[in-house]
Design an enzyme around this catalytic site. Structure first.
Site, PDB file in Angstrom:
ATOM      1  N   HIS A  67       0.967  -1.092   0.259  1.00  0.00           N
ATOM      2  CA  HIS A  67      -0.120   0.007   0.030  1.00  0.00           C
ATOM      3  C   HIS A  67       0.970   1.061  -0.169  1.00  0.00           C
ATOM      4  O   HIS A  67       1.302   1.601   1.053  1.00  0.00           O
ATOM      5  CB  HIS A  67      -1.105   0.027   1.161  1.00  0.00           C
ATOM      6  CG  HIS A  67      -1.998   1.077   1.137  1.00  0.00           C
ATOM      7  ND1 HIS A  67      -3.160   1.134   1.978  1.00  0.00           N
ATOM      8  CD2 HIS A  67      -1.977   2.464   0.593  1.00  0.00           C
ATOM      9  CE1 HIS A  67      -3.904   1.814   1.735  1.00  0.00           C
ATOM     10  NE2 HIS A  67      -3.303   2.876   0.816  1.00  0.00           N
ATOM     11  N   HIS A  86      -9.747   0.764  -1.561  1.00  0.00           N
ATOM     12  CA  HIS A  86      -9.593   1.713  -0.343  1.00  0.00           C
ATOM     13  C   HIS A  86     -10.928   1.783   0.241  1.00  0.00           C
ATOM     14  O   HIS A  86     -11.943   2.167  -0.120  1.00  0.00           O
ATOM     15  CB  HIS A  86      -9.222   3.078  -0.473  1.00  0.00           C
ATOM     16  CG  HIS A  86      -7.878   3.149  -0.955  1.00  0.00           C
ATOM     17  ND1 HIS A  86      -7.176   2.498  -1.934  1.00  0.00           N
ATOM     18  CD2 HIS A  86      -6.925   3.882  -0.298  1.00  0.00           C
ATOM     19  CE1 HIS A  86      -5.963   2.826  -1.867  1.00  0.00           C
ATOM     20  NE2 HIS A  86      -5.487   3.730  -0.893  1.00  0.00           N
ATOM     21  N   GLU A 121     -12.364   3.392   6.159  1.00  0.00           N
ATOM     22  CA  GLU A 121     -12.058   4.365   7.175  1.00  0.00           C
ATOM     23  C   GLU A 121     -13.126   5.529   7.860  1.00  0.00           C
ATOM     24  O   GLU A 121     -12.939   6.082   8.903  1.00  0.00           O
ATOM     25  CB  GLU A 121     -11.014   4.941   6.379  1.00  0.00           C
ATOM     26  CG  GLU A 121      -9.652   4.471   6.226  1.00  0.00           C
ATOM     27  CD  GLU A 121      -8.609   5.456   5.737  1.00  0.00           C
ATOM     28  OE1 GLU A 121      -7.688   5.740   6.442  1.00  0.00           O
ATOM     29  OE2 GLU A 121      -8.736   5.719   4.780  1.00  0.00           O
ATOM     30  N   ASP A 138       1.627   6.707   1.989  1.00  0.00           N
ATOM     31  CA  ASP A 138       2.297   7.902   1.159  1.00  0.00           C
ATOM     32  C   ASP A 138       3.682   8.488   1.712  1.00  0.00           C
ATOM     33  O   ASP A 138       3.487   9.337   2.604  1.00  0.00           O
ATOM     34  CB  ASP A 138       1.363   9.145   1.055  1.00  0.00           C
ATOM     35  CG  ASP A 138       0.137   8.718   0.387  1.00  0.00           C
ATOM     36  OD1 ASP A 138      -0.050   8.602  -1.179  1.00  0.00           O
ATOM     37  OD2 ASP A 138      -1.123   8.534   0.706  1.00  0.00           O
TER      38      ASP A 138
HETATM   39 ZN   LIG Z   1      -3.968   4.717   0.076  1.00  0.00          ZN
END
Ligand SMILES: [Zn+2]
Length: 338
Positions: free
Chosen positions: A17, A197, A200, A279
């Site tokens: 990821h 994704h 969340e 990221d």
């Molecule tokens: Zn991601």
């Protein structure tokens, strides 16, 4: 037993990821912005790389992407990403890229793909690590654009077999995930693996990704434990969750701190999890930092971290022979580490 950053960096790791666009070095953002005459909203990219919430993060993400224009720019970004992955001990990664953010600015799909794959080839030649790519459709834009992107990307030459999967990212709340079913079915028909994704901001997205989109992996997904029957179903199906605990705190703000993350409850529920950075440049933390953090914050023991690291092999999409070789390499290195 302490797990040091130095020790973790030296160990072979798999990252599943990781967004190419989220790996752009701050210095490269500055250089590309200047070369392409693309205005940045701040003088210091480190200031740019701080976020109020997911929507603000996605705005910054778009800003970074706006600096990447020519095939040479994409080459540089991909090449540096491979170098940075190798420098932190990644031996194999399946990395996302998001076509929409580039195509919507008028970048031809061939420029994007030729630049990325040339950069990957040069980085791989220099480091010897393995890289595959996953095209992320932008969920809230719906199935028509996603199908167009799928057509564009799968029509381009890919002699190295870099493109192995389809995913979906972007704003999660309010998205009709099930509407993407025809896109994901078509991607599967074309030989792509599926991930998404989700989880969340609620659990319905996880349920839809697994039951309707046919996904084998969920990217993030920490809230799945809020629905024990769905968690049990995911465990039974062997669904992999590519967790990014710091990202869940710093970007999506699912939890006030990493210490509150559901990772331990996910392990108790029998779920297959991996730990990833999401990221690394945009968060200022790579997979090695994340591995140390999940131990230091009490989410896992060093032994559990070792099992998660080695178990990442079973979650990846390499052919079985390559997985066996990679598993032996990780087991040998991690077996004596803790
Ligand atoms: Zn991601």
């Amino acid at each position: 037993m302490t797990v040091t950053l130095e020790a973790v960096r030296a160990l072979p790791k798999i990252e599943l990821h990781r967004h190419l666009e989220g790996t752009v070095r701050p210095g490269t953002v500055h250089a590309l912005a200047a070369a392409n005459d693309t205005p940045l909203p701040v003088d210091d990219v480190r200031t740019l790389y701080t976020y109020r919430d997911l929507r603000h993060f996605l705005d910054v993400y778009d800003t970074v992407c706006s600096t990447i224009v020519s095939p040479a720019d994409f080459h540089r970004v991909a090449y540096e990403s491979v170098l940075d992955a190798a420098a932190t001990g990644i031996v194999y990664t399946e990395m996302f890229f998001t076509p929409h953010v580039h195509l919507s600015r008028g970048v031809p799909a061939a420029h994007l793909w030729d630049g990325i794959t040339a950069g990957l080839r040069d980085g791989i030649a220099e480091t010897g690590i393995g890289v595959r790519m996953i095209m992320d459709c932008t969920k809230f834009l719906g199935p028509h654009l996603a199908l167009l992107e799928l057509d564009l990307l799968t029509s381009l030459p890919d002699p190295d077999g870099f493109l192995v999967g389809i995913g979906g990212d972007g704003i999660e709340a309010g998205v009709d995930d099930a509407a993407l079913a025809p896109v994901f079915a078509e991607a599967a028909r074309r030989g792509l693996r599926r991930t998404y994704h989700a989880g969340e901001f609620g659990v319905q997205s996880v349920a839809d990704a697994i039951r309707v989109l046919g996904c084998e992996r969920i990217d993030h997904g920490p809230l799945v434990v809020e629905d024990p029957s769905l968690a049990a179903e995911a465990a039974d199906r062997g669904i992999v969750f590519t967790l990014c605990p710091s990202s869940d705190v710093l970007i999506s703000q699912v939890y006030p701190s990493v210490r509150d993350h559901s990772l331990p409850r996910m392990l108790e529920a029998g779920l297959h999890v991996t730990v990833n950075s999401d990221d690394p440049a945009m968060l200022g933390r790579d997979i090695s930092d994340e591995y140390v953090t999940v131990v230091e914050e009490g989410l896992v023991t060093p032994e559990q971290l070792r099992d998660i690291a080695i178990g990442s092999v079973d979650a990846c999409w390499l052919p079985d022979d390559d997985k066996a070789a990679l598993r032996a390499r990780l087991a040998a290195a991690w077996g004596g580490a803790f």
